[in-house]
Design an enzyme around this catalytic site. Structure first.
Site, PDB file in Angstrom:
ATOM      1  N   HIS A 119     -12.315  -2.577  -1.514  1.00 49.84           N
ATOM      2  CA  HIS A 119     -13.986  -1.848  -2.310  1.00 49.84           C
ATOM      3  C   HIS A 119     -13.492  -1.598  -3.960  1.00 49.84           C
ATOM      4  O   HIS A 119     -14.997  -1.746  -3.712  1.00 49.84           O
ATOM      5  CB  HIS A 119     -13.275   0.104  -2.010  1.00 49.84           C
ATOM      6  CG  HIS A 119     -13.178  -0.486  -0.500  1.00 49.84           C
ATOM      7  ND1 HIS A 119     -12.489  -0.816   0.156  1.00 49.84           N
ATOM      8  CD2 HIS A 119     -14.052   0.767   0.168  1.00 49.84           C
ATOM      9  CE1 HIS A 119     -12.650   0.025   1.537  1.00 49.84           C
ATOM     10  NE2 HIS A 119     -13.408   0.894   1.646  1.00 49.84           N
ATOM     11  N   ARG A 148     -10.032   5.747  -3.943  1.00 53.26           N
ATOM     12  CA  ARG A 148      -9.133   5.712  -2.942  1.00 53.26           C
ATOM     13  C   ARG A 148      -7.639   5.068  -3.153  1.00 53.26           C
ATOM     14  O   ARG A 148      -6.559   5.557  -2.520  1.00 53.26           O
ATOM     15  CB  ARG A 148      -9.096   3.885  -3.514  1.00 53.26           C
ATOM     16  CG  ARG A 148     -10.631   3.118  -2.718  1.00 53.26           C
ATOM     17  CD  ARG A 148     -11.122   3.068  -1.527  1.00 53.26           C
ATOM     18  NE  ARG A 148      -9.981   1.723  -0.556  1.00 53.26           N
ATOM     19  CZ  ARG A 148     -10.542   1.901   0.285  1.00 53.26           C
ATOM     20  NH1 ARG A 148     -11.083   2.815   1.523  1.00 53.26           N
ATOM     21  NH2 ARG A 148      -9.385   0.792   1.209  1.00 53.26           N
ATOM     22  N   HIS A 208      -4.198   2.764  -2.574  1.00 58.11           N
ATOM     23  CA  HIS A 208      -3.653   2.035  -2.517  1.00 58.11           C
ATOM     24  C   HIS A 208      -2.823   3.241  -4.050  1.00 58.11           C
ATOM     25  O   HIS A 208      -3.190   3.607  -4.239  1.00 58.11           O
ATOM     26  CB  HIS A 208      -5.622   1.603  -3.654  1.00 58.11           C
ATOM     27  CG  HIS A 208      -6.021   0.420  -3.349  1.00 58.11           C
ATOM     28  ND1 HIS A 208      -5.398  -1.369  -2.921  1.00 58.11           N
ATOM     29  CD2 HIS A 208      -7.382   0.112  -2.135  1.00 58.11           C
ATOM     30  CE1 HIS A 208      -6.337  -1.770  -2.420  1.00 58.11           C
ATOM     31  NE2 HIS A 208      -7.548  -0.792  -1.800  1.00 58.11           N
ATOM     32  N   ARG A 262       0.668  -1.226   0.498  1.00 55.42           N
ATOM     33  CA  ARG A 262       0.171  -0.231  -0.267  1.00 55.42           C
ATOM     34  C   ARG A 262       0.698   1.308   0.272  1.00 55.42           C
ATOM     35  O   ARG A 262       1.774   1.591   0.875  1.00 55.42           O
ATOM     36  CB  ARG A 262      -0.712  -0.164   1.276  1.00 55.42           C
ATOM     37  CG  ARG A 262      -2.273  -1.313   1.034  1.00 55.42           C
ATOM     38  CD  ARG A 262      -3.123  -0.873   2.312  1.00 55.42           C
ATOM     39  NE  ARG A 262      -3.889  -2.396   2.382  1.00 55.42           N
ATOM     40  CZ  ARG A 262      -5.202  -2.430   1.525  1.00 55.42           C
ATOM     41  NH1 ARG A 262      -5.687  -1.056   1.080  1.00 55.42           N
ATOM     42  NH2 ARG A 262      -5.791  -3.434   1.202  1.00 55.42           N
TER      43      ARG A 262
END
Length: 358
Positions: free
Chosen positions: A118, A171, A177, A82
């Protein structure tokens, strides 16, 4: 690898650009990140669709659960970093001058980053909803109706892609991300949803089949985890990284760990199977009141209101295994409430009212 480092560094540049130039849209982007939260499938989308169309509602849960399970397996295989911790540990920046990425309360996800859960959850559930809505218009035969169907098709798919792009940007904006991870999530979600367009057997699945599916998903995931652990590969490697590099320890939530998502989804699938195969469901949703608009509207309103109360039920997090057990039962209670408990109560109320009027 060098190629992956270059991909990540380019992703960091995009995140910096978004955080600098799209600051005015921060509230909207944070909202869209919440829109893409897979938990909304069980608390918002499913209660609405199940009362309108039980076939679509059932498919939605199956797609969400299987999609999130695949997402977990892919995360464990791909070992995706991440952004918010990668910039702190990479060696590609000279003189340790790592870029500064802003973090938010929803940034500190603890699982691996690829593919985005997500983005995958949002694309699969919205794909189900759009194809379900279009299935009503595709039957229209006259010329004007065909034109209307084409316009509806264009409108709904435009909405679909606007939502997916917005979720993806959100995101990336919060630095949870990289861009390639959200793109992978969107297309993986579409593939899972499309697979269930050709799996009618889920509509007639018995409780035994639900239990067997749950056991398979759990045993496979646990076996995969333990097998790699024996090979000295820790699939929970991302959790300590999240704890180390999260700007605020209070933003770390056990609910975002890989096993928390697995348990939550297994509970939801079990609750759906228990509800659909219950006498309460057969009595209420298969009875004479089930076709009445008033019955469906009351079920939707009561389901949404009741499920919001579940948000006030806080599961203790001091013991991890206790958290997983209670999370399973809480997740199972939600579809059981929508499928059986609420419709049965509404059915009983309407029947009592009819008797009084007669």
């Amino acid at each position: 690898s060098i190629k992956m480092d270059l991909l990540h560094s380019n992703g960091v540049l995009i995140i910096q650009h978004l955080q600098r130039d799209y600051r005015a849209y921060q509230d909207f982007l944070n909202f869209m990140s919440h829109v893409g939260d897979p938990r909304n499938i069980f608390s918002i989308y499913f209660p609405l669709w199940f009362q309108l169309n039980q076939v679509v509602g059932t498919k939605m849960i199956w797609v969400a659960v299987i999609g999130d399970w695949f997402n977990l397996i892919f995360k464990w295989i791909l070992f995706g970093h991440r952004p918010y911790w990668w910039v702190q540990e990479t060696m590609i920046y000279p003189n340790q001058s790592s870029p500064c990425l802003e973090q938010f309360p929803i940034t500190c996800e603890t699982g691996p980053g690829s593919p985005s859960g997500h983005a995958m959850g949002s694309s699969c559930v919205w794909y189900v909803m759009v194809t379900a809505a279009l299935s009503y218009t595709v039957r229209w035969k006259d010329k004007s109706a065909v034109t209307l169907h084409r316009l509806t098709w264009s409108f709904l798919w435009s909405i679909f892609w606007i939502i997916q792009i917005s979720v993806c940007i959100s995101r990336v904006f919060i630095a949870t991300h990289f861009p390639h991870q959200v793109v992978l999530g969107v297309f993986a979600g579409i593939l899972v949803a499309e697979a269930f367009e050709h799996t009618p057997a889920i509509q007639t699945a018995s409780l035994r089949m639900y239990i067997k599916t749950n056991l398979f998903l759990f045993i496979f995931a646990l076996g995969f985890y333990l097998s790699l652990k024996l090979l000295d590969i820790d699939l929970l490697w991302s959790v300590p990284k999240a704890k180390k590099w999260c700007a605020n320890p209070d933003w770390i939530n056990i609910d975002t760990t890989p096993f928390a998502g697995l348990v939550r989804n297994l509970g939801a699938l079990f609750g759906l199977g228990l509800g659909i195969n219950s006498e309460m469901f057969i009595t209420s949703c298969k009875g004479k009141n089930s076709s009445k608009i008033s019955f469906r509207v009351l079920c939707i309103a009561a389901s949404l209101a009741t499920l919001q109360l579940y948000n006030f039920v806080k599961i203790p997090t001091h013991t991890e295994y206790l958290f997983y057990i209670l999370s399973f039962f809480k997740s199972a209670a939600m579809p059981l409430t929508v499928v059986a408990l609420v419709p049965y109560c509404v059915h009983s109320l309407m029947r009592t009212t009819e008797k009084k009027l007669n």
